[in-house]
Write an enzyme that holds these catalytic residues in place. Structure first.
Site, PDB file in Angstrom:
ATOM      1  CG  ASP A  73      41.685  35.036  39.413  1.00  0.00           C
ATOM      2  OD1 ASP A  73      42.465  35.964  39.209  1.00  0.00           O
ATOM      3  OD2 ASP A  73      40.451  35.191  39.477  1.00  0.00           O
TER       4      ASP A  73
ATOM      5  N   GLY B  25      44.474  40.507  37.438  1.00  0.00           N
ATOM      6  CA  GLY B  25      43.877  39.655  36.414  1.00  0.00           C
ATOM      7  C   GLY B  25      44.926  38.619  36.016  1.00  0.00           C
ATOM      8  CB  ALA B  26      44.778  34.922  35.904  1.00  0.00           C
TER       9      ALA B  26
ATOM     10  NE  ARG C 155      46.574  39.293  44.095  1.00  0.00           N
ATOM     11  CZ  ARG C 155      45.469  39.645  43.438  1.00  0.00           C
ATOM     12  NH1 ARG C 155      45.545  40.220  42.245  1.00  0.00           N
ATOM     13  NH2 ARG C 155      44.286  39.424  43.954  1.00  0.00           N
TER      14      ARG C 155
ATOM     15  CD  GLN D 242      38.873  43.959  41.789  1.00  0.00           C
ATOM     16  OE1 GLN D 242      37.832  44.145  42.447  1.00  0.00           O
ATOM     17  NE2 GLN D 242      39.886  43.270  42.270  1.00  0.00           N
TER      18      GLN D 242
ATOM     19  CE  LYS E  84      38.836  39.731  42.763  1.00  0.00           C
ATOM     20  NZ  LYS E  84      39.935  39.770  43.737  1.00  0.00           N
TER      21      LYS E  84
HETATM   22  O1  MRU Z   1      42.156  40.302  42.343  1.00  0.00           O
HETATM   23  P1  MRU Z   1      42.147  40.437  40.841  1.00  0.00           P
HETATM   24  O2  MRU Z   1      41.584  41.739  40.378  1.00  0.00           O
HETATM   25  O3  MRU Z   1      43.486  40.110  40.247  1.00  0.00           O
HETATM   26  O4  MRU Z   1      41.155  39.291  40.392  1.00  0.00           O
HETATM   27  C1  MRU Z   1      40.871  39.080  39.042  1.00  0.00           C
HETATM   28  C2  MRU Z   1      39.648  38.276  38.902  1.00  0.00           C
HETATM   29  O5  MRU Z   1      39.302  37.483  39.729  1.00  0.00           O
HETATM   30  C3  MRU Z   1      38.854  38.481  37.702  1.00  0.00           C
HETATM   31  O6  MRU Z   1      37.563  38.074  37.967  1.00  0.00           O
HETATM   32  C4  MRU Z   1      39.285  37.831  36.440  1.00  0.00           C
HETATM   33  O7  MRU Z   1      38.199  37.242  35.845  1.00  0.00           O
HETATM   34  C5  MRU Z   1      40.235  36.726  36.451  1.00  0.00           C
HETATM   35  S1  MRU Z   1      41.523  37.113  35.371  1.00  0.00           S
HETATM   36  C6  MRU Z   1      40.898  37.508  33.798  1.00  0.00           C
END
Ligand code: MRU
Length: 359
Positions: A249, A58-59, A100, A208, A260
């Site tokens: 993100d 999560g960002a 990442r 997730q 995502k």
């Molecule tokens: O790969 P992740 O679990 O780090 O991805 C996170 C996401 O894409 C979530 O949808 C999230 O909305 C973004 S961060 C709050």
């Protein structure tokens, strides 16, 4: 230790990551919901692995984790002079930046911490520089907690009178240092007495939505229906949901939104059924250097995440896979971007520039 508790759920028992004074205490999200286990992180390599393997994800949470990783990774090196500290900060920051590629908060947090050390007068002592680095990590964590609360306050009115809302992936407390981004709207609206159902996409391949969002919302006492990723269209068609709220993100300067994988088809289905599609994210997730979504690097993950399920192979041996972890939703599908500075509306190039200028 900071505790982040959705306001309607004073007993919510978990913290995603925190600083104990000696090490970073981090909830291993790969084990949820079967097991609640905290890791003690004491060096940058363990933090890099935790980010890479989605133990923390999560960002905004990745941003806070990177800031802590930069501090612990620098502090354990030899730092006799300011020059040495600056050199170590650069080495550790460059290393963590490779964990990442998509969540911009990772680079934003590393740049911010590095800039704080660079801004010290050349006569500053090494100890002062390390204290500055620690203070910056603490500030990033605390500010994210505050941003989440503001996002909840600004966004909750968008949910007035709805019966159902769809979300994708996890943009809750687990994805931030606070109460979440998309989920902050749900927590705040629920605390204000609104009653609604949250339809949670399971979010293949790493689930997730099923593992994290359903777990988080259930603990908070919010009505949850878990759906497979292809079900949201039916939810709209049957009039079961009147809004979509997701996190992000990275958001480009024109309002294109990386989130995502599966978010963009969800936005298209929402548009077809005239259901407003909102994005909730702190301003730190906006990347003004990305002119549009085409400038956002999209992480590709390994084939094993798709060809097996819970450790069991589900595809013929040797099956080739295309597995981007994120997609880009064009700005014209986004009804509003909920930030700590308020709800940004189209045209986004202008509203985003204004919000960033007002920081
Ligand atoms: O790969 P992740 O679990 O780090 O991805 C996170 C996401 O894409 C979530 O949808 C999230 O909305 C973004 S961060 C709050």
């Amino acid at each position: 230790m900071t505790s982040r508790r959705p306001p309607h759920s004073p007993s919510q028992p978990f913290a995603t990551l925190d600083w104990t004074g000696r090490h970073v205490r981090l909830l291993d999200q790969t084990l949820l919901p079967r097991k609640v286990k905290y890791l003690s992180i004491r060096d940058e390599k363990t933090m890099w692995e935790a980010i890479r393997s989605l133990r923390v994800r999560g960002a905004p949470a990745i941003g806070a984790a990177a800031a802590w990783g930069l501090y612990i990774g620098t502090a354990r090196r030899r730092n006799r002079t300011l020059r040495e500290v600056r050199r170590n900060v650069k080495t550790v920051a460059d290393y963590l930046a490779g964990a990442r590629p998509t969540a911009v908060n990772l680079f934003w947090a590393l740049d911010r911490c590095r800039a704080a050390v660079e801004a010290l007068p050349d006569g500053a002592a090494a100890d002062e520089a390390l204290a500055t680095l620690l203070a910056e990590a603490q500030a990033i964590q605390r500010e994210d907690e505050e941003s989440c609360a503001r996002i909840g306050e600004h966004g909750a009115p968008l949910l007035h009178g709805i019966k159902g809302v769809v979300t994708h992936c996890n943009a809750g407390a687990l994805a931030t240092a606070g109460m979440g981004t998309a989920l902050a709207l749900f927590y705040t609206a629920a605390a204000e007495g609104q009653r609604f159902t949250v339809y949670v996409d399971e979010t293949r391949p790493l689930l997730q939505g099923a593992r994290l969002t359903a777990w988080e919302l259930q603990q908070a006492g919010i009505d949850v229906r878990l759906i497979t990723d292809g079900t949201a269209g039916t939810v709209f068609q049957r009039g079961m949901a009147q809004a979509v709220v997701v996190g992000s993100d990275r958001i480009a300067a024109n309002g294109d939104v990386a989130n995502k994988i599966g978010t963009m088809p969800l936005a298209i289905a929402a548009k077809y059924y005239k259901v407003p599609f909102y994005v909730a994210a702190p301003l730190s997730t906006i990347d003004p250097a990305a002119r549009s979504g085409a400038d956002i690097p999209i992480e590709e993950r390994g084939a094993g995440e798709v060809t097996s399920f819970g450790g069991t192979p589900v595809a013929p041996r040797g099956t080739k896979v295309f597995s981007p972890a994120f997609d880009v939703t064009p700005a014209r599908l986004v009804a509003g971007i909920v930030t700590e500075a308020g709800v940004l509306r189209p045209p986004y190039r202008r509203s985003i520039a204004r919000a960033l200028a007002g920081q």
